[in-house]
Design a protein around this motif. Structure first.
Motif, short mmCIF file in Angstrom:
data_model
loop_
_atom_site.label_atom_id
_atom_site.label_comp_id
_atom_site.label_asym_id
_atom_site.label_seq_id
_atom_site.Cartn_x
_atom_site.Cartn_y
_atom_site.Cartn_z
N ASN A 54 -25.67 13.75 11.71
CA ASN A 54 -26.12 12.57 10.95
C ASN A 54 -27.65 12.46 10.91
OD1 ASN A 54 -23.65 11.59 10.07
ND2 ASN A 54 -23.26 10.62 12.05
N ALA A 55 -28.30 13.60 10.65
CA ALA A 55 -29.77 13.65 10.63
C ALA A 55 -30.35 12.65 9.65
CB ALA A 55 -30.23 15.06 10.29
N TRP A 56 -29.60 12.32 8.59
CA TRP A 56 -30.12 11.40 7.57
C TRP A 56 -30.47 10.05 8.17
CZ3 TRP A 56 -27.53 6.87 6.93
CH2 TRP A 56 -26.21 6.82 7.39
N LYS A 57 -29.83 9.69 9.28
CA LYS A 57 -30.04 8.34 9.84
C LYS A 57 -31.49 8.13 10.28
CE LYS A 57 -25.38 7.13 11.18
NZ LYS A 57 -24.39 7.00 12.23
N ALA A 58 -32.15 9.21 10.72
CA ALA A 58 -33.51 9.08 11.25
C ALA A 58 -34.57 9.14 10.14
CB ALA A 58 -33.76 10.20 12.26
N LEU A 59 -34.15 9.39 8.90
CA LEU A 59 -35.13 9.56 7.82
C LEU A 59 -35.60 8.22 7.27
CD1 LEU A 59 -33.16 12.36 5.98
CD2 LEU A 59 -35.32 12.67 7.22
N PRO A 60 -36.87 8.14 6.84
CA PRO A 60 -37.33 6.89 6.22
C PRO A 60 -36.57 6.66 4.91
CG PRO A 60 -39.18 8.35 6.75
CD PRO A 60 -37.93 9.15 6.90
N LYS A 61 -36.13 5.42 4.71
CA LYS A 61 -35.40 5.05 3.49
C LYS A 61 -36.33 4.28 2.56
CE LYS A 61 -31.68 6.34 5.83
NZ LYS A 61 -32.24 6.44 7.19
N LEU A 62 -35.91 4.20 1.28
CA LEU A 62 -36.71 3.42 0.32
C LEU A 62 -36.51 1.93 0.52
CD1 LEU A 62 -36.12 5.25 -3.09
CD2 LEU A 62 -38.00 5.54 -1.48
N GLY A 63 -35.26 1.56 0.73
CA GLY A 63 -34.92 0.14 0.83
C GLY A 63 -33.42 0.04 0.98
N LYS A 64 -32.86 -1.07 0.48
CA LYS A 64 -31.42 -1.29 0.59
C LYS A 64 -30.87 -1.77 -0.74
CE LYS A 64 -30.48 -2.13 5.37
NZ LYS A 64 -30.40 -2.97 6.50
N THR A 65 -29.64 -1.36 -1.04
CA THR A 65 -28.97 -1.89 -2.22
C THR A 65 -28.62 -3.36 -1.95
OG1 THR A 65 -26.79 -1.31 -1.40
CG2 THR A 65 -27.92 0.36 -2.71
N PRO A 66 -28.34 -4.13 -3.02
CA PRO A 66 -27.99 -5.54 -2.80
C PRO A 66 -26.80 -5.70 -1.87
CG PRO A 66 -28.53 -5.16 -5.10
CD PRO A 66 -28.52 -3.81 -4.45
N ASP A 67 -25.91 -4.68 -1.79
CA ASP A 67 -24.79 -4.81 -0.85
C ASP A 67 -25.07 -4.11 0.49
OD1 ASP A 67 -24.63 -2.35 -2.02
OD2 ASP A 67 -22.47 -2.36 -2.32
N GLY A 68 -26.35 -3.82 0.76
CA GLY A 68 -26.76 -3.43 2.12
C GLY A 68 -26.76 -1.95 2.43
N LYS A 69 -26.57 -1.08 1.42
CA LYS A 69 -26.59 0.35 1.73
C LYS A 69 -28.02 0.88 1.77
CE LYS A 69 -22.33 1.29 -0.74
NZ LYS A 69 -22.03 1.21 -2.16
#
Ligand SMILES: [Fe+2]
Length: 242
Positions: free
Chosen positions: A91-106
């Motif tokens: 689950n390496a993706w978990k440590a990556l910086p994200k852009l933001g969140k969708t309105p339903d929290g993804k």
């Protein structure tokens, strides 16, 4: 405009070379009507092995310098992550910086394909991420050689549930006629979830977006431009800025 793809953070990838260039790009962004930018330095295992931890001090320094210089660009830290099987490991993706969140929290993750081709298994990787509760965004599909030859490939990727992000300067013709044609085709098919600058340098691929935004408004109407460059991106990142 809310810009969710740019390489303003200095000295960490092939974007801004130093703080002066980063500040010039930020100043130009503000002049061009960009109010908020999510910085998306490359994360690429071989070329740019950045991590959230390694990028954070650069980000804080840039943010502080913007404030000291009185440049009113609001910034947040994300990343443009090269698609690779390693994303699946542990689950390496978990440590990556994200852009933001969708309105339903993804969490929203910006991903980049190689320019040469669409790697086999890209659709499975996107579906797997979606299954993990991530909303993937595929950056600038219009610049991928397989997509240029077969634009419907981009629609296949979109069919997985991933979103596509188009580049403003591609629509303006900065990458040549073939890429411009594909970008307009995808735009007219409503394939893009949003558009961004993907700004890199002050002398080319900069934050100069006004002329393309005007062209888009002429061709598609102001409402379409507002949705693609303000409302949809803002819905993903508002919580990071308020
Ligand atoms: Fe980029």
């Amino acid at each position: 405009m809310i810009d969710l793809h740019c390489h303003l953070l200095p000295g960490v990838d092939d974007g801004a070379r130093d703080m002066d260039e980063a500040l010039a790009l930020a100043k130009l962004a503000v002049e061009q009507g960009i109010t908020h930018s999510v910085l998306t330095p490359h994360i690429h295992l071989r070329h740019y092995p950045n991590t959230l931890e390694s990028l954070t001090p650069h980000y804080q320094n840039f943010k502080r310098t913007l404030r000291e210089r009185g440049i009113p660009l609001h910034i947040a830290l994300g990343a443009e992550v090269r698609m690779a099987p390693e994303l699946l490991l542990g689950n390496a993706w978990k440590a990556l910086p994200k852009l933001g969140k969708t309105p339903d929290g993804k969490p929203v993750l910006l991903l980049e394909m190689p320019y040469s081709h669409v790697p086999a298994g890209t659709d499975q990787l996107l579906r797997w991420l979606i299954g993990q509760g991530v909303q993937p965004v595929v950056a600038h599909p219009e610049r991928n050689r397989d997509v240029i030859a077969h634009p419907t490939l981009a629609l296949t990727l979109k069919g997985t549930g991933a979103w596509l992000q188009g580049t403003l300067s591609a629509l303006g013709g900065s990458f040549g006629e073939d890429i411009k044609r594909v970008a307009w085709e995808l735009l007219r098919k409503d394939a893009y979830h949003y558009l961004a600058s993907d700004a890199h340098r002050i002398d080319k691929r900069s934050t100069r977006v006004e002329h393309v935004l005007s062209l888009l408004a002429e061709q598609m109407g102001r409402e379409v431009v507002t949705a693609l460059t303000h409302d949809r991106p803002w819905a993903l990142v508002a919580s990071r800025f308020i």
